[in-house]
Enzyme design. Structure first.
Site, PDB file in Angstrom:
ATOM      1  N   GLU A  93      -8.062  12.395  13.122  1.00  8.27           N
ATOM      2  CA  GLU A  93      -7.308  11.043  13.292  1.00  8.27           C
ATOM      3  C   GLU A  93      -6.371  11.225  14.817  1.00  8.27           C
ATOM      4  O   GLU A  93      -5.292  12.166  14.341  1.00  8.27           O
ATOM      5  CB  GLU A  93      -6.523  10.642  12.214  1.00  8.27           C
ATOM      6  CG  GLU A  93      -5.874   9.359  12.436  1.00  8.27           C
ATOM      7  CD  GLU A  93      -5.326   8.444  11.251  1.00  8.27           C
ATOM      8  OE1 GLU A  93      -4.787   7.576  11.363  1.00  8.27           O
ATOM      9  OE2 GLU A  93      -5.565   9.231  10.090  1.00  8.27           O
TER      10      GLU A  93
ATOM     11  N   LYS B 268       0.876  -1.257   0.013  1.00  5.10           N
ATOM     12  CA  LYS B 268      -0.132  -0.065   0.063  1.00  5.10           C
ATOM     13  C   LYS B 268       0.979   1.138   0.115  1.00  5.10           C
ATOM     14  O   LYS B 268       1.995   1.259   0.587  1.00  5.10           O
ATOM     15  CB  LYS B 268      -0.597  -0.055   1.216  1.00  5.10           C
ATOM     16  CG  LYS B 268      -1.735   1.367   1.506  1.00  5.10           C
ATOM     17  CD  LYS B 268      -2.521   1.321   2.844  1.00  5.10           C
ATOM     18  CE  LYS B 268      -3.037   2.705   3.000  1.00  5.10           C
ATOM     19  NZ  LYS B 268      -3.508   2.806   4.405  1.00  5.10           N
TER      20      LYS B 268
END
Length: 376
Positions: free
Chosen positions: A163, A106
């Site tokens: 976050e 990723k």
């Protein structure tokens, strides 16, 4: 006169640093100052590479503050330049090829938007426009000066990150990683369908799992207890839905600080990729240097307690106060659709654009090519 050296606010609380007794351009020097007892707190930001550039300050005073909203209208945008969708698409295809070749599993790619306003923006006023509402349980607004970093005199990093990278109180440590995203719907029914699709998305669940696995790999050796839910939950911002996993641990050694933990866990696969080193190299080759975007912003006190957020949904304000740079990214894994990834970045830009009162349709010069990436 004591001037603000940092501003933070959640949906229900706020914190303010005033003045400064010292400043640091690396995490290592700030960490040593905390360990030596030379400072009572450290606030600020460090970059995408936690071993690289930082802008950290020891404030004269850091304490709970009061919330106040924005009161002045903002200047208007007179020019802008956004990484074109075709350039971003080409970058995504390069990453997909690297995934096929086994270089990474990723990598997270971001687009950059630069805007020029017809008058200066005040950092405190911009910060006030990012203040989260009381129902925004995971979002923290921030405004920190970047001038301890070379070449960033009078620059500010301002935004509202959903976050939580790491928080520490005593032996207790918590994380709340986000990864896997879909735009909010235009009405209740389309919003419901968006959530259902995100919950069932193999691509997004795999992307999220990479993030959780890396954080667990970092924290497990440091914790005597670690609680990790089996599946992610759904969290929302005004623009997008996210997959999120609340993680809680109990540290074996209470002396490790929140700043040290933030540097160990950053950048997570949510903003970098996996394997982390290979993904960071690929991002540098394909996208270019990130500086403070996707690093961390927050604070740590003399006891080692503190709170650090991932520096996303944010902007950098230049010394004149008229130039703004902002970013929006998304994770690329096998099966990622370039068109959907481009749309995801446009949804994520809405947080900053909405705070600045900018209509995306009003942005000009959208076709100007992005600067050529450089390698370091």
């Amino acid at each position: 006169m004591i001037v603000p050296s940092s501003l933070f606010a959640s949906g229900t609380e706020s914190w303010r640093g005033d003045g400064r007794t010292d400043e640091f351009d690396s995490v290592a020097t700030a960490s040593r100052a905390l360990a030596d007892g030379g400072v009572t707190a450290v606030t600020g930001a460090f970059g995408f590479d936690p071993s690289g550039t930082a802008a950290l300050i020891a404030p004269e005073r850091f304490a709970r503050g009061t919330r106040s909203g924005a009161s002045r209208p903002l200047p208007a945008v007179v020019s802008s330049a956004l990484t074109p969708s075709d350039v971003h698409t080409d970058r995504i295809r390069r990453v997909l090829a690297a995934i096929d070749e086994g270089v990474v599993d990723k990598a997270v790619l971001a687009r950059t938007l630069e805007m020029t306003f017809d008058g200066p923006l005040d950092p405190a006023d911009v910060f006030a426009r990012f203040l989260p509402g009381p129902d925004a349980a995971t979002t923290t607004a921030f405004a920190v000066p970047l001038d301890p970093a070379p070449g960033r005199a009078d620059h500010w990093l301002i935004g509202a990150s959903p976050e939580l990278l790491i928080a520490k109180t005593g032996r207790t440590v918590t994380c709340h990683p986000f990864a896997g995203t879909t735009p909010r719907g235009v009405d209740a029914e389309s919003d419901r369908r968006a959530v259902a699709a995100l919950r069932a998305s193999d691509k997004d669940l795999r992307e999220h799992a990479f993030v959780v696995e890396q954080i667990v790999d970092v924290l497990a050796p440091l914790c005597r207890e670690l609680d990790v839910p089996d599946r992610p939950q759904i969290e929302s911002t005004p623009a997008v839905w996210h997959l999120a996993t609340p993680i809680r641990g109990v540290l074996t050694d209470e002396s490790i600080t929140a700043l040290d933990l933030a540097a160990l866990t950053s950048p997570t696969p949510a903003v970098c990729g996996t394997p982390r080193a290979a993904a960071a190299r690929l991002i540098d080759e394909v996208e270019g240097s990130r500086d403070f975007y996707a690093g961390a912003v927050g604070w740590c006190d003399a006891a080692g307690d503190g709170r650090w957020m991932v520096s996303i949904r944010c902007l950098e304000l230049d010394a004149a106060g008229t130039g703004v740079t902002t970013w929006a990214g998304g994770g690329i894994v096998a099966g990622s659709d370039p068109a959907a990834e481009v749309a995801e970045t446009e949804a994520k830009f809405r947080t900053v654009l909405g705070a600045l009162g900018v209509d995306p349709a009003d942005l000009t010069d959208r076709s100007r090519p992005a600067p050529a990436p450089t390698s370091t």
